[in-house]
Motif scaffolding. Structure first.
Motif, PDB file in Angstrom:
ATOM      1  N   TYR A 213       0.817  -1.213   0.000  1.00 58.34           N
ATOM      2  CA  TYR A 213       0.000   0.000   0.000  1.00 58.34           C
ATOM      3  C   TYR A 213       0.854   1.268   0.000  1.00 58.34           C
ATOM      4  CZ  TYR A 213      -3.788  -3.194   0.909  1.00 58.34           C
ATOM      5  OH  TYR A 213      -4.695  -4.220   0.792  1.00 58.34           O
ATOM      6  N   GLY A 214       2.148   1.118  -0.322  1.00 55.51           N
ATOM      7  CA  GLY A 214       3.017   2.291  -0.418  1.00 55.51           C
ATOM      8  C   GLY A 214       2.705   3.098  -1.676  1.00 55.51           C
ATOM      9  N   LYS A 215       3.535   4.088  -1.936  1.00 52.23           N
ATOM     10  CA  LYS A 215       3.306   4.950  -3.098  1.00 52.23           C
ATOM     11  C   LYS A 215       3.836   4.277  -4.365  1.00 52.23           C
ATOM     12  CE  LYS A 215       3.336   9.208  -0.416  1.00 52.23           C
ATOM     13  NZ  LYS A 215       3.954  10.516  -0.183  1.00 52.23           N
ATOM     14  N   SER A 216       3.265   4.639  -5.488  1.00 50.67           N
ATOM     15  CA  SER A 216       3.705   4.070  -6.762  1.00 50.67           C
ATOM     16  C   SER A 216       5.051   4.688  -7.160  1.00 50.67           C
ATOM     17  CB  SER A 216       2.653   4.316  -7.841  1.00 50.67           C
ATOM     18  OG  SER A 216       2.387   5.691  -7.958  1.00 50.67           O
ATOM     19  N   GLU A 217       5.642   4.184  -8.231  1.00 50.67           N
ATOM     20  CA  GLU A 217       6.966   4.612  -8.648  1.00 50.67           C
ATOM     21  C   GLU A 217       6.959   6.083  -9.082  1.00 50.67           C
ATOM     22  OE1 GLU A 217       5.360   1.997  -9.632  1.00 50.67           O
ATOM     23  OE2 GLU A 217       6.548   0.271  -8.983  1.00 50.67           O
TER      24      GLU A 217
END
Length: 441
Positions: A213-217
């Motif tokens: 659920y982290g941020k995308s690239e």
């Protein structure tokens, strides 16, 4: 009649304010705890691409040329380079995307800013329309750029803010490791939850899946351009042999490439599944691979297969609802004491002609009113709980908020729990014998 019952309930609650406060607190605390965890669960388990997830499929082929021993049940979560490219070049789906991420150092030439260590996604041009990625400036690169291995890039909104102060940076130069690339597109703020296209290995994470659920690239490069520029920095999912050069995985005996396809109808899905099976069987016949089992899961099926919801979130939800059950039992006791203390009043009403049903409805109305007030207080406690979650250092903390559906669920749950808690006390009150009570007055 309901207005009359409501008036009696309000009078009764005002008559014993301490008991009323205790009942409201019992419901509010239980609702606040359960709705905080339920809201987090709701956000983490939702569909990341509503309306389109049923058309997106993740393909799996086992490119391992060696026998594993035992029963072969599932292909690995990623493909070897050759299998992925064979499927991509076959162009049997409307849209298809190769993906491989890697860490990379990025800077803006001429800008007085230090280099940043970020994650880069090497992918194909169809990635952006397939996953409805929104653009603020410019567009994705073209298939011609991809074929010519052009030095172009798409960057995230966050990176554009950091390097170019949020201005239109299309046409500007970005330095990726030692190579300069031209920015052709800047994304709008995009926060898929989870980062579904890059979810792999969830079955082996033992419930520790919060990182999904982290941020995308922040940097997106054409697939082959990315392989050239960041050669030596890619990571394998698993290998059946030692890579000749660490991080250089083209033609290495490793699985490290993800492959998505977009299929718009059940007929296309069936056709592609047949094609996938035929490809694997052909490779087995040629002796390149040992196992011909393949999988083609849709997006939600892929997330379920990878058990993406963190184990601690599930545990907290169960504990919160257990706590709500304890609050419910406490409220049963408080309502029972309250109604039975009014046995004389209820006996008089019964003697004057009130039916058991009327007494039951009156008591249940009072319980429902307590639930409504407790729901309002529980909603405030839920907002406090979500604020505390947002202050935690978890990858999904910035996603946590209460939407309209969970706002409605808060009050519905509070009233339903209160009615359940009030059913038994109301039933006991409705069965009070009027003659016995009149003798005691």
């Amino acid at each position: 009649m309901f207005a009359y019952y409501l008036d009696l309930a309000i009078r009764s609650l005002k008559r014993n304010k301490l008991l009323t406060v205790l009942m409201v607190l019992a419901i509010a605390i239980g609702i606040g705890a359960s709705m905080t965890t339920l809201t987090v669960m709701h956000l983490l388990s939702g569909d990341p691409l509503p309306g389109k997830s049923a058309q997106l499929f993740y393909a799996q082929v086992d490119g391992d040329p060696t026998a594993h021993g035992g029963t072969h049940r599932e292909p690995p979560d990623m493909m070897d380079y050759r299998s992925a490219l064979d499927l991509w070049r076959a162009q049997r789906a409307g849209r298809q995307a190769l993906i491989a991420d890697s860490p990379v150092k990025v800077s803006a030439p001429g800008a007085d800013r230090p280099p940043l260590m970020l994650t880069m996604l090497s992918t194909t041009a169809a990635f952006f329309p397939m996953f409805d990625v929104p653009f603020e400036y410019g567009n994705a690169w073209t298939p011609a750029d991809e074929a010519n291995r052009a030095r172009v890039a798409v960057i995230s909104s966050d990176l554009n803010d950091k390097l170019f102060d949020g201005r239109n940076s299309v046409g500007k130069t970005l330095r990726v490791r030692q190579s300069d690339v031209r920015i052709v597109g800047v994304l709008k703020p995009w926060r898929p939850s989870p980062v579904f296209y890059n979810v792999v290995g969830g079955r082996f994470a033992n419930g520790d899946t919060a990182d999904y659920y982290g941020k995308s690239e922040d940097v997106f490069l054409p697939f082959f351009t990315g392989l050239e520029i960041n050669d030596g920095h890619f990571q394998q999912f698993n290998c059946w042999g030692q890579p000749p050069q660490p991080g250089h995985l083209e033609n290495a005996p490793c699985d490290w490439v993800g492959f998505w396809v977009e299929l718009d109808s059940p007929a296309e899905v069936a056709s592609y599944r047949t094609f996938l099976d035929s490809y694997a069987q052909q490779q087995k016949t040629l002796g390149r691979i040992v196992y011909a089992e393949t999988r083609l899961r849709d997006l939600m099926g892929w997330l379920d297969y990878n058990l993406v919801i963190p184990k601690n979130v599930k545990l907290q939800t169960w504990l919160a609802f257990a706590f709500l059950a304890i609050c419910l039992f406490n409220m049963v006791g408080l309502l029972l004491a309250k109604f039975l203390r009014r046995a004389g009043e209820i006996g008089v009403r019964r003697a004057l002609g009130a039916s058991r049903r009327a007494v039951f409805a009156q008591c249940l109305t009072e319980a429902g009113l307590v639930g409504l007030i407790g729901g309002a207080a529980g909603w405030l406690l839920t907002l406090v709980g979500l604020w505390l979650v947002r202050r935690q250092q978890t990858p999904y903390s910035d996603l946590v908020h209460m939407d309209v559906s969970m706002f409605v669920v808060t009050f519905v749950l509070a009233v339903v729990v209160s009615l359940l808690a009030g059913a038994l006390p109301a039933l006991r009150a409705s069965r009070i014998a009027p003659a016995l009570q009149l003798k005691t007055l």
